[in-house]
Motif scaffolding. Structure first.
Motif, PDB file in Angstrom:
ATOM      1  N   THR A 151       0.736  -1.423   0.048  1.00 27.82           N
ATOM      2  CA  THR A 151       0.110   0.084   0.064  1.00 27.82           C
ATOM      3  C   THR A 151       0.894   1.317  -0.042  1.00 27.82           C
ATOM      4  O   THR A 151       0.405   2.288   0.063  1.00 27.82           O
ATOM      5  CB  THR A 151      -0.931   0.220   1.330  1.00 27.82           C
ATOM      6  OG1 THR A 151      -0.186  -0.165   2.426  1.00 27.82           O
ATOM      7  CG2 THR A 151      -2.176  -1.248   1.261  1.00 27.82           C
ATOM      8  N   ASP A 208       2.653   4.399  -1.599  1.00 31.26           N
ATOM      9  CA  ASP A 208       2.704   5.284  -2.598  1.00 31.26           C
ATOM     10  C   ASP A 208       4.170   5.391  -3.008  1.00 31.26           C
ATOM     11  O   ASP A 208       4.891   6.084  -2.596  1.00 31.26           O
ATOM     12  CB  ASP A 208       2.035   6.799  -2.315  1.00 31.26           C
ATOM     13  CG  ASP A 208       1.921   7.485  -3.500  1.00 31.26           C
ATOM     14  OD1 ASP A 208       2.639   7.854  -4.384  1.00 31.26           O
ATOM     15  OD2 ASP A 208       0.879   8.187  -3.490  1.00 31.26           O
ATOM     16  N   GLU A 209       4.334   4.840  -4.147  1.00 27.19           N
ATOM     17  CA  GLU A 209       5.824   4.704  -4.739  1.00 27.19           C
ATOM     18  C   GLU A 209       6.243   6.063  -5.058  1.00 27.19           C
ATOM     19  O   GLU A 209       7.667   6.426  -5.112  1.00 27.19           O
ATOM     20  CB  GLU A 209       5.990   3.850  -5.859  1.00 27.19           C
ATOM     21  CG  GLU A 209       5.850   2.410  -5.364  1.00 27.19           C
ATOM     22  CD  GLU A 209       6.242   1.460  -6.524  1.00 27.19           C
ATOM     23  OE1 GLU A 209       7.403   2.039  -7.246  1.00 27.19           O
ATOM     24  OE2 GLU A 209       5.843   0.387  -6.661  1.00 27.19           O
ATOM     25  N   ASN A 210       5.426   7.027  -5.532  1.00 27.65           N
ATOM     26  CA  ASN A 210       5.868   8.285  -5.829  1.00 27.65           C
ATOM     27  C   ASN A 210       6.259   9.036  -4.789  1.00 27.65           C
ATOM     28  O   ASN A 210       7.251   9.806  -4.422  1.00 27.65           O
ATOM     29  CB  ASN A 210       4.925   9.044  -6.612  1.00 27.65           C
ATOM     30  CG  ASN A 210       4.390   8.562  -8.239  1.00 27.65           C
ATOM     31  OD1 ASN A 210       5.373   7.987  -8.834  1.00 27.65           O
ATOM     32  ND2 ASN A 210       3.280   8.669  -8.642  1.00 27.65           N
ATOM     33  N   ILE A 211       5.365   8.821  -3.544  1.00 26.87           N
ATOM     34  CA  ILE A 211       5.833   9.508  -2.191  1.00 26.87           C
ATOM     35  C   ILE A 211       7.113   9.006  -1.563  1.00 26.87           C
ATOM     36  O   ILE A 211       7.863   9.741  -1.186  1.00 26.87           O
ATOM     37  CB  ILE A 211       4.469   9.552  -1.197  1.00 26.87           C
ATOM     38  CG1 ILE A 211       3.517  10.367  -1.630  1.00 26.87           C
ATOM     39  CG2 ILE A 211       5.084   9.904   0.073  1.00 26.87           C
ATOM     40  CD1 ILE A 211       3.833  11.935  -1.871  1.00 26.87           C
ATOM     41  N   ASP A 230      -0.800  15.429   0.863  1.00 31.11           N
ATOM     42  CA  ASP A 230      -0.168  15.275  -0.525  1.00 31.11           C
ATOM     43  C   ASP A 230       1.411  15.569  -0.371  1.00 31.11           C
ATOM     44  O   ASP A 230       1.650  15.675   0.707  1.00 31.11           O
ATOM     45  CB  ASP A 230      -0.922  16.398  -1.181  1.00 31.11           C
ATOM     46  CG  ASP A 230      -0.500  17.823  -1.196  1.00 31.11           C
ATOM     47  OD1 ASP A 230       0.198  18.176  -0.260  1.00 31.11           O
ATOM     48  OD2 ASP A 230      -1.219  18.470  -2.072  1.00 31.11           O
ATOM     49  N   THR A 232       1.183  10.107   4.737  1.00 31.23           N
ATOM     50  CA  THR A 232       1.440  10.547   3.541  1.00 31.23           C
ATOM     51  C   THR A 232       1.387   9.398   2.403  1.00 31.23           C
ATOM     52  O   THR A 232       1.438   9.723   1.177  1.00 31.23           O
ATOM     53  CB  THR A 232       3.121  11.034   3.522  1.00 31.23           C
ATOM     54  OG1 THR A 232       3.898   9.801   3.724  1.00 31.23           O
ATOM     55  CG2 THR A 232       3.118  12.307   4.685  1.00 31.23           C
ATOM     56  N   GLY A 233       1.594   8.104   2.742  1.00 32.30           N
ATOM     57  CA  GLY A 233       1.605   7.135   1.938  1.00 32.30           C
ATOM     58  C   GLY A 233       2.943   6.528   1.561  1.00 32.30           C
ATOM     59  O   GLY A 233       3.251   5.618   1.054  1.00 32.30           O
ATOM     60  N   GLY A 241       2.826   3.086   3.839  1.00 27.63           N
ATOM     61  CA  GLY A 241       2.000   1.820   3.594  1.00 27.63           C
ATOM     62  C   GLY A 241       1.507   1.367   5.101  1.00 27.63           C
ATOM     63  O   GLY A 241       1.054   1.811   5.842  1.00 27.63           O
ATOM     64  N   LYS A 244      -4.428  -1.453  -1.253  1.00 20.90           N
ATOM     65  CA  LYS A 244      -4.862  -0.161  -1.462  1.00 20.90           C
ATOM     66  C   LYS A 244      -4.939   0.592  -0.173  1.00 20.90           C
ATOM     67  O   LYS A 244      -5.422  -0.108   0.954  1.00 20.90           O
ATOM     68  CB  LYS A 244      -5.979   0.041  -2.447  1.00 20.90           C
ATOM     69  CG  LYS A 244      -7.312  -0.436  -1.792  1.00 20.90           C
ATOM     70  CD  LYS A 244      -8.470  -0.485  -2.919  1.00 20.90           C
ATOM     71  CE  LYS A 244      -9.515  -1.103  -2.159  1.00 20.90           C
ATOM     72  NZ  LYS A 244     -10.852  -1.211  -3.366  1.00 20.90           N
ATOM     73  N   ARG A 245      -4.779   1.988  -0.067  1.00 17.35           N
ATOM     74  CA  ARG A 245      -4.837   2.747   1.092  1.00 17.35           C
ATOM     75  C   ARG A 245      -6.510   2.680   1.323  1.00 17.35           C
ATOM     76  O   ARG A 245      -7.421   2.597   0.592  1.00 17.35           O
ATOM     77  CB  ARG A 245      -4.238   4.140   0.670  1.00 17.35           C
ATOM     78  CG  ARG A 245      -2.885   3.871   0.422  1.00 17.35           C
ATOM     79  CD  ARG A 245      -2.277   5.455   0.321  1.00 17.35           C
ATOM     80  NE  ARG A 245      -2.121   6.195   1.523  1.00 17.35           N
ATOM     81  CZ  ARG A 245      -2.010   7.612   1.455  1.00 17.35           C
ATOM     82  NH1 ARG A 245      -1.894   8.081   0.625  1.00 17.35           N
ATOM     83  NH2 ARG A 245      -1.969   8.186   2.809  1.00 17.35           N
TER      84      ARG A 245
END
Length: 540
Positions: free
Chosen positions: A85, A87-90, A358, A377-378, A381, A513-514
């Motif tokens: 879970t 967020d790879e971009n973060i 974000d 923030t993600g 995970g 998923k989150r």
């Protein structure tokens, strides 16, 4: 001084602060320093740095600064630990800015360990594929970082520090946050003060004190998350609580911590019979992800076999020099870690959930930013990678400062007759009320390392009863956070990362998923569940 302070801070302040930061931990202090010379007010319940979990962090900050290590390796380890879970971009943004933030901390005076050639020394921790933990004297990173930042903040004239102020409400005009309401614990003026602001940064820390066994200070009771939820903010990943596997099991509250760096150093986990019980559980044994190790220890303790950290061979006679903080904890409790085993137990340690933000630290409410453990923030995970927490705090604190500087280019100046207010004696010493003790026991019993559907439903009913009987606003914020954890955990019909259910013991691919929730949604779910005879089969 009291008369002067009362005059400066009436119930409705006539001026407007540029930025109010709630919380005096690493995230809040770092954000304030990055905002300088813009005028900033830091509100903190305890003396600056004292009530912050950051000061108790032992190992250090994860950063790919060693030759051969890369940002991509760091991201890969973060994603793997996060159990589907992240967020790879973060995560990539966070890892990519790690080296710059380490440089900032060095400039602020943090004495990170260096080798004989002057290069940063790095250590390895669980679930890291490389040595990348930048620390201070083995287990003093959090303490050293906070001491350096506190000193720098006190020497920065643009930062006003108000100590002993418990923020209880976020003020809004429509969807826009425009200030806070705080309570003065020391009786130096009006009981409650209203502080308008052009921007509010929430950095109020995590939720560990909602649990009976925790490594966190008493201030970490989820108040910032509860306040944001009451104001309408979206929360994320509230079911994911991380339990540190190796709190020292000596009956202390909070529990002293035996840093993960000890296991990275080669220390092993054994039961009463001397068996290394993690070996058959995971191929990385003691260096498995934290949730796996925590459950392994939990089962040993629950079954009566006990769990112990054996450092005699891996550290031995050099323990006091290599890990002075843990050594002191042990000696205070009659344990000689050089020759004796250290009793350990899982403890609530870090919260992956919180206020949804974000890449710039913005919440779903205009005018409210958030950083540190109070956020989701993600980046983490379902299960935070060791030593990514301090990194996340400084990376997003810096990004918030940059974002606010861009949005509010012209700062306003207020006449500050007092740059800081020293905390004298507060009327809240962190002692639990009977209701708080009930909540903590409920959270540990039903929303702890191992969860069950029936247990969680019973736990949610207790939380709702506490809500109905509560008359204290500060406790209301804690209850809201506990309730959102409970509802989110009940709604996730699988096991993943820090969330493990015996009735749904396996992960479900489509649930990788989150999760997101508002207070309104959580309240409705809870009421519907009670109305439907405690059925949890409601929409996720």
């Amino acid at each position: 001084m009291t008369e002067q302070l009362s005059f400066l801070r009436p119930v409705t302040w006539m001026g407007t602060d540029d930025v109010i930061i709630i919380g005096g931990g690493l995230a809040g202090l770092f954000c304030a320093l990055k905002l300088a010379p813009r005028p900033v007010t830091i509100l903190t319940a305890a003396s600056l740095g004292r009530g912050a979990s950051s000061a108790w962090a032992q190992a250090g900050i994860a950063a790919a600064v060693k030759e051969g290590d890369t940002v991509e390796k760091h991201v890969a380890d973060t994603v793997t630990a996060g159990a589907g879970t992240v967020d790879e971009n973060i995560a990539r943004l966070m890892a990519g800015q790690a080296a710059d933030r380490i440089d900032d901390l060095l400039r602020f005076g943090v004495p990170f360990d260096r080798d004989l050639e002057g290069r940063l020394e790095v250590a390895r921790e669980a679930a890291h594929s490389e040595e990348r933990i930048v620390g201070v004297q083995g287990d003093k990173a959090g303490k050293a970082i906070m001491e350096a930042l506190v000193a720098t903040v006190r020497d920065t004239p643009s930062i006003r520090v108000l100590e002993g102020y418990v923020v209880q409400d976020i003020l809004t005009q429509g969807k826009y946050v425009d200030g806070v309401v705080a309570r003065d614990q020391a009786g130096r003026g009006p009981n409650k003060i209203r502080l308008p602001a052009r921007a509010v940064v929430m950095a109020a820390g995590g939720v560990g004190h909602l649990y009976s066994v925790t490594t966190n200070p008493s201030e970490a009771r989820g108040g910032g998350i509860g306040m944001a939820a009451r104001a309408g903010a979206i929360l994320a990943d509230m079911e994911f609580v991380q339990f540190h596997p190796t709190a020292i099991n000596v009956g202390k509250d909070p529990a002293p911590l035996a840093t993960e760096a000890l296991r990275g150093h080669g220390c092993t986990l054994v039961n009463d019979a001397g068996e290394r019980f993690m070996v058959p559980i995971h191929h990385d044994a003691e260096l498995a992800p934290r949730d796996v190790v925590a459950r392994g220890i939990f089962e040993q303790v629950k079954s009566g076999k006990g769990a112990w950290l054996d450092c005699r061979e891996a550290v031995g006679a050099t323990f006091a020099e290599e890990f002075p903080t843990v050594f002191a904890y042990c000696k205070e409790n009659g344990i000689d870690p050089v020759t004796e085993l250290i009793p350990v137990i899982p403890a609530a340690h870090y919260f992956m959930g919180g206020i949804l933000t974000d890449a710039n630290g913005r919440s779903s409410l205009d005018g409210l930013w958030a950083c540190g453990e109070v956020t989701s923030t993600g980046a983490h995970g379902a299960n935070r990678l060791a030593s990514n927490s301090l990194l996340e705090a400084v990376v997003f604190a810096a990004r918030i400062a940059e974002d606010i500087q861009g949005l509010l280019p012209a700062h306003k100046l207020n006449p500050w007759a007092q740059d800081s207010v020293e905390l004298t004696e507060a009327d809240d010493d962190g002692t639990d009320t009977e209701a708080m003790a009930t909540l903590r026991k409920t959270m540990s019993d039903e929303f702890g390392v191992v969860r069950t559907g029936e247990g969680m439903k019973a736990g949610l009913a207790i939380i709702m009863e506490l809500e109905r009987n509560n008359q204290r606003q500060r406790f209301d914020n804690a209850l809201i956070t506990a309730k959102m954890i409970a509802v989110s955990a009940i709604r996730r019909h699988e096991s993943r990362g820090g969330h493990y259910r015996t009735d749904y013991p396996e992960p479900v691919a489509e649930l990788a998923k989150r999760s997101f929730i508002t207070k309104k949604q959580g309240d409705q779910f809870a009421e519907d569940m009670i109305a439907n005879g405690n059925s949890e089969k409601l929409s996720v």
